[in-house]
Design a protein around this motif. Structure first.
Motif, mmCIF file in Angstrom:
data_model
loop_
_atom_site.group_PDB
_atom_site.id
_atom_site.type_symbol
_atom_site.label_atom_id
_atom_site.label_comp_id
_atom_site.label_asym_id
_atom_site.label_seq_id
_atom_site.Cartn_x
_atom_site.Cartn_y
_atom_site.Cartn_z
ATOM 1 N N PRO A 230 0.829 -1.205 0.000
ATOM 2 C CA PRO A 230 0.000 0.000 0.000
ATOM 3 C C PRO A 230 0.863 1.255 0.000
ATOM 4 C CG PRO A 230 -0.046 -1.097 2.134
ATOM 5 C CD PRO A 230 0.716 -1.982 1.213
ATOM 6 N N SER A 231 0.304 2.360 -0.470
ATOM 7 C CA SER A 231 1.081 3.604 -0.509
ATOM 8 C C SER A 231 1.111 4.252 0.877
ATOM 9 C CB SER A 231 0.494 4.563 -1.543
ATOM 10 O OG SER A 231 -0.798 4.954 -1.143
ATOM 11 N N ARG A 232 0.103 4.013 1.702
ATOM 12 C CA ARG A 232 0.062 4.555 3.051
ATOM 13 C C ARG A 232 0.596 3.508 4.035
ATOM 14 N NH1 ARG A 232 0.800 8.938 2.217
ATOM 15 N NH2 ARG A 232 0.020 9.686 4.203
ATOM 16 N N VAL A 246 -7.275 5.127 9.344
ATOM 17 C CA VAL A 246 -8.538 4.394 9.292
ATOM 18 C C VAL A 246 -8.301 3.003 9.879
ATOM 19 C CG1 VAL A 246 -9.586 5.576 7.326
ATOM 20 C CG2 VAL A 246 -8.050 3.629 6.936
ATOM 21 N N LEU A 247 -9.346 2.440 10.464
ATOM 22 C CA LEU A 247 -9.198 1.136 11.124
ATOM 23 C C LEU A 247 -9.785 0.029 10.258
ATOM 24 C CD1 LEU A 247 -8.287 -0.293 13.780
ATOM 25 C CD2 LEU A 247 -10.664 -0.076 14.560
ATOM 26 N N LEU A 248 -8.960 -0.990 10.033
ATOM 27 C CA LEU A 248 -9.439 -2.205 9.365
ATOM 28 C C LEU A 248 -9.666 -3.238 10.462
ATOM 29 C CD1 LEU A 248 -10.111 -3.831 6.861
ATOM 30 C CD2 LEU A 248 -7.678 -4.231 6.510
ATOM 31 N N GLY A 249 -10.920 -3.580 10.677
ATOM 32 C CA GLY A 249 -11.277 -4.434 11.804
ATOM 33 C C GLY A 249 -11.140 -5.907 11.492
ATOM 34 N N PHE A 250 -11.199 -6.694 12.550
ATOM 35 C CA PHE A 250 -11.278 -8.154 12.412
ATOM 36 C C PHE A 250 -12.078 -8.679 13.597
ATOM 37 C CE2 PHE A 250 -10.016 -12.431 13.570
ATOM 38 C CZ PHE A 250 -10.188 -13.102 12.371
ATOM 39 N N GLY A 251 -13.081 -9.479 13.288
ATOM 40 C CA GLY A 251 -13.815 -10.178 14.337
ATOM 41 C C GLY A 251 -14.958 -9.380 14.941
ATOM 42 N N PRO A 252 -15.706 -10.038 15.803
ATOM 43 C CA PRO A 252 -16.914 -9.432 16.365
ATOM 44 C C PRO A 252 -16.635 -8.296 17.347
ATOM 45 C CG PRO A 252 -16.544 -11.625 17.296
ATOM 46 C CD PRO A 252 -15.511 -11.431 16.232
ATOM 47 N N THR A 253 -15.371 -8.176 17.821
ATOM 48 C CA THR A 253 -15.087 -7.114 18.800
ATOM 49 C C THR A 253 -14.629 -5.815 18.139
ATOM 50 O OG1 THR A 253 -12.782 -7.813 19.050
ATOM 51 C CG2 THR A 253 -14.397 -8.824 20.547
ATOM 52 N N ALA A 254 -14.641 -5.782 16.800
ATOM 53 C CA ALA A 254 -14.222 -4.543 16.110
ATOM 54 C C ALA A 254 -15.153 -3.406 16.512
ATOM 55 C CB ALA A 254 -14.259 -4.746 14.598
ATOM 56 N N ASN A 286 -5.661 10.625 1.281
ATOM 57 C CA ASN A 286 -6.131 11.534 2.335
ATOM 58 C C ASN A 286 -6.096 10.939 3.743
ATOM 59 O OD1 ASN A 286 -8.141 9.713 1.792
ATOM 60 N ND2 ASN A 286 -9.815 11.160 2.138
ATOM 61 N N ILE A 287 -5.487 9.762 3.909
ATOM 62 C CA ILE A 287 -5.344 9.198 5.263
ATOM 63 C C ILE A 287 -3.859 9.154 5.631
ATOM 64 C CG2 ILE A 287 -7.445 7.799 5.139
ATOM 65 C CD1 ILE A 287 -5.465 5.362 4.690
#
Ligand code: TXA
Ligand code: MG
Length: 322
Positions: A230-232, A246-254, A286-287
């Protein structure tokens, strides 16, 4: 143990239906037996890595039935056309740039902008491609770290999980070693010696570079200098975002603030199938970066973490040949 079935028309229909529903089918090619999935389905491709227990996401070879189909997936050069004419169908794999509209799963190409493609010569492989009507991603049908299978019995001995619905039996493979892999996204470069001798390729197109001096077959994946990053920046094992991330989640607790979730159910196979597409989607100028929640190292989680670590460090695949 997975069912071994003689490849009659009925078996081919069953196999095609299984592939369309995202399951896996082992089939003979002239080189070795392949473990095939519909290359356009991310989840089906993720199941290949899970079934093989691969610790890394190496790009897979995409098998197609004819040159017209190949031209929809990758952009041909005049040299590629010449080679295709001379050696297809047959044990030659060409690495070419993906077309803008290429429907092949990003995971199958390990997120790269190029794709490895070949037209197999084996009549059963060709029949399966025709009946299923989809490109097939197919690495050798062995568990990671074991030798490639050249009979249906070898494949059965691998004891793949339930996603592998059947093994089409076509007897022993004629060539017995994998296809020759030639990178044409740069000046022609041999990535893996294989079923078509280098001399034959040189006789057709002239000079070919050798990727490294000791370019033995298993090193090919490790020799790739270009890979999708990725560039970022990526930040791993994150629980929350820092300024601008930005947050990339995983699982039900995201948390609800997660931009996307690799798998709300916490399923690593589903997460693998979403990995490249979601990172590409979030990777915007923009991030300040992408924060990624922890992903367990069980099953495909190992390959996911391996890939993320490399992407976070910005290293090449060079440092860890398989
Ligand atoms: O003979 C064969 O090619 C067998 C049969 C089943 O067709 N298939 C096979 O597939 O060996 P696989 O996926 O195990 O081999 C993939 C090889 C790896 O060495 C990989 O690094 C290289 O192709 N490769 C795939 N995509 C690539 C890409 N975009 N750029 C460079 N190398 C690539
Ligand atoms: Mg292999």
């Amino acid at each position: 143990m997975t069912l071994i079935i003689p490849a009659n028309p009925e078996a081919l229909n069953t196999a095609a239906a299984a592939l369309k529903s995202g399951r896996l089918v082992a089939f003979p090619t002239e080189t070795v037996y392949g473990l095939g999935a519909d290359a356009t389905q991310e989840l089906a491709v993720a199941r290949i890595f899970a079934a093989k227990n691969r610790p890394q996401f190496n790009p897979l070879i995409i098998h197609v039935s004819d040159v017209a189909t190949a031209e929809q997936l990758v952009t041909f050069t005049p040299i590629a056309r010449r080679l295709a004419q001379a050696f297809w169908p047959g044990p030659l794999t060409l690495v070419l740039p993906r077309t803008a509209t290429c429907p092949v799963s990003l995971l199958a190409g390990a997120g790269l902008d190029s794709l490895a493609i070949r037209i197999p010569a084996h009549p059963i492989a060709r029949a399966l491609l025709k009946v299923s009507g989809c490109p097939l991603a197919a690495p050798s049908a062995n568990r990671s770290g074991r030798v490639s299978p050249t009979t249906a019995d070898h494949v059965a001995g691998e004891e793949f999980g339930p996603d592998v619905v059947m093994i089409l039996d076509g007897g022993a493979c004629q060539v017995g070693i994998e296809s020759t892999v030639l990178d044409l996204t740069i000046s022609p470069t041999l990535l893996r010696p294989g079923g078509i001798p280098l001399e034959d390729l040189i006789a057709t197109i002239g000079d070919i570079r050798i990727a490294t001096e000791d370019s033995a077959a298993p090193r090919s994946p490790g020799m790739m200098e270009r890979h999708y990053a990725p560039s970022r920046p990526l930040r791993l094992n994150a629980r929350e975002t820092l300024q601008g991330e930005v947050l990339l989640g995983f699982g039900p607790t995201a948390p609800p603030t997660a931009a996307l979730n690799l798998s709300a159910a916490g399923d690593v196979v589903e997460a693998a199938s979403n990995l490249f597409a979601m990172i590409r989607h979030l990777d915007r100028p923009n991030i300040s970066g992408i924060a990624i929640m922890p992903i367990p190292i069980t099953g495909l989680g190992q390959a996911i973490n391996d890939r993320l670590r490399r992407a976070a460090r910005g290293t090449t695949l060079n440092d860890n040949p398989q």
